[in-house]
Design an enzyme around this catalytic site. Structure first.
Site, PDB file in Angstrom:
ATOM      1  N   TRP A   1     -21.313  19.821  14.323  1.00 22.25           N
ATOM      2  CA  TRP A   1     -21.287  19.108  15.599  1.00 22.25           C
ATOM      3  C   TRP A   1     -22.184  17.872  15.579  1.00 22.25           C
ATOM      4  CZ3 TRP A   1     -21.759  23.081  20.236  1.00 22.25           C
ATOM      5  CH2 TRP A   1     -20.505  23.650  20.470  1.00 22.25           C
ATOM      6  N   GLU A   2     -21.835  16.899  16.406  1.00 20.98           N
ATOM      7  CA  GLU A   2     -22.659  15.710  16.678  1.00 20.98           C
ATOM      8  C   GLU A   2     -23.033  14.942  15.415  1.00 20.98           C
ATOM      9  OE1 GLU A   2     -22.752  14.765  19.605  1.00 20.98           O
ATOM     10  OE2 GLU A   2     -22.117  16.621  20.566  1.00 20.98           O
ATOM     11  N   GLY A   3     -22.128  14.843  14.493  1.00 23.53           N
ATOM     12  CA  GLY A   3     -22.404  14.163  13.226  1.00 23.53           C
ATOM     13  C   GLY A   3     -22.915  15.171  12.220  1.00 23.53           C
TER      14      GLY A   3
END
Length: 604
Positions: free
Chosen positions: A447-449
């Site tokens: 998630w999120e990069g």
């Protein structure tokens, strides 16, 4: 057995009331009229009780029933509805994201509550957190009309929100996205066309409407990330008077069949199949160069979400650790190695079990320390009264954000593997909770990069911010602390290790600078390991700070001796068993081995 929610708020009370200056945060103008340090225990106790009584009973449904996609619509387990509504209506949810909201908690308190919620049901928690985060972006960048139309119901948890970045062909490479926005007669409204995937909470039946924030490229805008703009795209169109209108041509194509977080819908969304998907531009249209404002706007949420993602991993891994401790105290097996003819004993008395448990405890407390440092800085950045405090917080949070996201999500997975090992064969069965927690926790490193992206952000960007001065200041803070305590009466050995790790890390900076100039492929080859040891250095620094506070409490005769002794032994273990990895890894990186680059593809 299924899920078994075992959680404590004692470490959170220590962090807010004894280690971090929670009194300073609660005395800021934003909070001083309705919160004080005396309220902390009550808030943490009450919210943990809510999570035990209301949220945790829904966790099994999230895994066994899950999110269901049928005839173009997604439903979540019925029990989720009651828990979601209770959290939102009682002030434990999205309302705390409103910087102007009445009675909102500071992040150091709000995020403690959020940790309890995540631990109680990790697949419910994204629904709770999304609406507040999306509403905050609209409030920060929207017009007064947009703010008034969308944010009140989102902060109340009446409407949900999502963040729509990823596309099937682009993955983490956001600049390659193909979703387009076409101008209409109204300069604020565009017609959108495209597909987004891996959208958390992309469709469900918890709320009457879902407000999507969609990154898209206005036709003719610049290529890459610079040309992207951000659009408010309601699932159901919202009329000017706030009432719901017709469907807005947002179709749910399907949801992913995941190894974990099964109650959290991860949707594929198609915008504009019928050419009628309307998006409301957030901010200004692309400038004369074709540059949009979308990525800058979205990063307001992304940076906060990176802290939250690392924190989510901590919450799930903490439940696994607490279950492992509980099991180890009750499971009778084997005899002491120093008394082989003695009685059988609980496995917590066996040396290797104690090593596994203390590895988890030390790592999780290091994670929580750096996470709550981040939230402390967030409170100062948003609400701080002293410009010097705000500036220091802004500079420090730049460095620790990738550490929190990547180190904590990586270690969350690894610590749950240790918890499984404590259970032995039972840990590999679904009758005990740690198997599920392993399945749930793994997504956070993605998630999120992905965590590689975080490591390149650290090495390629954070090291060089303000001509390198921000990172130098961050290292100097650690160096000053080590210098001041190198002859500490109780922790001299630990400070010696921390000092050696700091020196090794400083040598590493020069080595990697050389790689940038001589063979840049070595930088991404080693960047994830660089991030790990950066976090280990920081974790050691924070835990020894906590140990000094705990030692002073013991000297004062505090009754909670087990907790404070635990803090001391935890710090010692982390410094003497985990921080030496810094020196060992620096040695590996300085060798500059290129075998992973040199091996032919056909040899894999």
């Amino acid at each position: 057995m299924g899920s078994k929610y075992i959680f404590s708020n004692r470490d959170h009370k220590f962090i807010i009331k004894e280690w971090l200056d929670g009194r300073k945060i609660l005395s800021l103008k934003r909070f001083q009229d309705y919160l004080s340090i005396e309220d902390v225990d009550g808030i943490l106790d009450q919210s943990l009780k809510v999570c035990r009584d209301v949220v945790a009973p829904t966790n099994d449904d999230g895994d066994t029933i899950g999110a269901i996609f049928k005839e173009g619509k997604v439903t979540v387990p019925p029990s989720f509805h009651k828990a979601f509504k209770f959290i939102q209506e009682n002030g434990w949810g999205a309302s705390n994201s409103d910087v102007d909201g009445e009675g909102a908690l500071p992040e150091i308190l709000n995020q403690a509550v959020r940790e309890f919620i995540i631990g109680a049901n990790p697949s419910l928690s994204p629904y709770v957190g999304l609406c507040g985060g999306i509403a905050s972006v609209i409030k920060a960048f929207g017009s007064p009309e947009q703010i008034a139309l969308f944010t009140p119901k989102m902060f109340e948890g009446v409407w949900e929100g999502t963040m729509c970045l990823t596309e099937p062909g682009g993955g983490s490479d956001v600049g390659d996205m193909t979703t387009k926005a076409y101008a209409t007669d109204n300069p604020l409204i565009y017609k959108l066309k495209g597909t987004k995937c891996f959208i958390t909470g992309g469709d469900h039946d918890l709320t009457d409407n879902i407000i999507h924030l969609v990154l898209a490229r206005v036709a003719g805008a610049a290529p890459g990330t610079k040309g992207l703009s951000l659009f408010i795209v309601p699932k159901i169109w919202v009329n000017e008077d706030g009432s719901l209108g017709e469907s807005n041509d947002v179709a749910t194509v399907g949801i992913e069949h995941k190894m974990g977080l099964k109650g959290s819908s991860t949707a594929v969304l198609s915008f504009g199949d019928e050419g009628q998907c309307r998006g409301i531009l957030l901010g200004s249209a692309p400038d004369e160069k074709g540059f949009g404002q979308g990525m800058a706007q979205m990063f307001m949420m992304i940076n906060g979400s990176r802290l939250d993602t690392g924190h989510s991993a901590l919450a799930v891994a903490t439940v696994a650790y607490n279950n492992a401790v509980h099991y180890a105290r009750e499971r009778i097996q084997g005899r002491p190695i120093h008394n082989p003819k003695g009685d059988r004993v609980p496995i917590i008395q066996h040396e290797d079990i104690r090593r596994m448990l203390l590895t988890q405890k030390a790592t999780l407390e290091a994670m929580r320390a750096m996470i709550f440092k981040g939230y402390y800085y967030q409170d100062l950045i948003v609400f701080g009264d002293d410009p010097a405090d705000v500036n220091k917080a802004k500079r420090s949070i730049e460095v620790i954000t990738p550490l929190v996201k990547a180190y904590c999500s990586d270690q969350g997975w690894l610590m749950i593997t240790e918890a499984i090992q404590v259970f032995g064969g039972y840990g590999f069965t679904e009758e005990y909770p740690v198997a599920r927690q392993a399945r749930d926790v793994k997504i956070y490193s993605i998630w999120e990069g992905t965590n590689f992206i975080q490591s390149m952000d650290l090495v390629g960007r954070k090291w060089n911010l303000d001509k390198g001065n921000i990172f130098k200041e961050w290292l100097m803070e650690i160096a000053t602390f080590v210098q001041a305590n190198q002859n500490h009466d109780t922790f001299a050995r630990e400070f010696k290790v921390l000092g050696k790790a700091l020196l090794a890390y400083q040598e590493l900076l020069g080595t990697v600078l050389g790689y940038f100039k001589e063979n840049i492929r070595l930088v991404p080859l080693y960047s994830t390991r660089i991030l790990r040891i950066t976090a280990e250095l920081y974790g050691g620094y924070l835990l020894i700070q906590q140990a000094i506070v705990a030692l002073e409490k013991l000297k004062q005769g505090d009754d909670d001796k087990d907790f404070y002794n635990g803090k001391i032994q935890t710090a010692k273990f982390y410094l003497l068993n985990i921080v030496p990895d810094v020196m060992a890894t620096v040695k590996v990186i300085k060798e500059g081995d290129t075998s992973a680059i040199d091996i032919p593809e056909g040899a894999f």
